[in-house]
Enzyme design. Structure first.
Site: not given
Length: 289
Positions: A133, A161
């Site tokens: 992330y 992400k």
């Protein structure tokens, strides 16, 4: 490599009287499944995980796993105390899930070598695929492009992400092909798909989910004009969804749909009335949504 292709929902955590509203959560999850989402990220940023206890996070995960196939469930895992993080990772991995979404440790601002060591340690301890992330505005530290390109070569790291805001990094990751790249900024979903990205982990896709799914399918069919039209149809809502700190506006929209309350856990605050008034106008745009 695991396949995270599709529109994944960064799932909100419904609350009522400061407790998790499991009835609303079930109703929401089942509705989103019917609309064709690839899966759910539980207890991420949108799920207010930082304001939930570890026991509450596990209870939310277990509830979602009771309604959703394991290959459609990713769990958020964050923290800056590595020993505690690894212990919680081990507890999560007692469940059958598709993966873990892991940001860089926040607040302490480690060096690039420290960031790389952190992800390698978590990945070495992983029994499921990891999604890195990359969200520097929340962690306080940027994962530099070359650092990230090295990190995703770990065999247990399957995706990123991407909230970096750096299109050069996005393109480099996609071109390298070592990990799938999922848009984490909803305004970048269409760009991500056109560049060859895998899809998105989206907060705004709680609302008008079918249009996000349609846009991905249109890209898969090389119907670029139709996909672009769908994206511009969604654009007013996407902009409105982040007019206040996430997930205030998303929860307000879901309340308007009768799916849950708009309650957030403090210090987060519900959507303000001026934003709510604008939200009603956006959702009522003729022929738009």
């Amino acid at each position: 490599m695991s396949n995270f292709r599709g529109i994944w929902i960064a799932l909100v955590t419904p609350l009522r009287a400061n407790e998790v509203d499991f009835a609303a959560l079930e109703k929401l999850v089942k509705k989103l499944l019917e609309e064709g989402v690839a899966g759910f990220v539980v207890c991420g940023t949108t799920g207010e995980a930082a304001a939930l206890s570890k026991a509450e996070q596990l209870a939310v995960l277990d509830a979602v796993l009771a309604w959703v196939a394991p290959d459609k469930v990713v769990m958020g895992l964050s923290g800056y105390n590595l020993r505690e993080l690894l212990a919680f990772q081990a507890e999560i991995q007692r469940r059958n899930i598709a993966g873990l979404l892991v940001p860089a440790p926040c607040y302490i601002r480690p060096s690039q070598a420290g960031i790389e060591a952190f992800f390698n340690t978590v990945a070495d301890a992983a029994s499921v695929p990891l999604i890195v992330y990359d969200i520097p505005y929340r962690t306080g530290v940027r994962i530099e492009r070359e650092t990230l390109r090295r990190i995703v070569r770990h065999p247990r790291i399957a995706a990123v992400k991407d909230c970096s805001g750096d299109s050069e990094t996005t393109m480099a990751l996609i071109q390298d092909g070592h990990a799938q790249v999922l848009a984490g900024e909803d305004l970048q979903i269409f760009n991500n798909l056109c560049l060859g990205g895998a899809g998105a982990i989206s907060a705004s896709a709680h609302v008008h989910t079918h249009l996000y799914v349609r846009m991905l399918r249109q890209v898969d069919s090389s119907d670029w004009a139709a996909a672009r039209g769908t994206f511009y149809q969604l654009l007013p809502w996407i902009r409105m969804a982040f007019a206040e700190p996430n997930p205030a506006v998303v929860k307000a929209a879901l309340q308007l749909q009768g799916l849950m309350t708009d309650e957030l856990r403090e210090p987060m605050q519900p959507c303000t009335q001026p934003t709510r008034d604008k939200l009603l106008a956006v959702l009522a745009l003729p022929g738009a949504l």
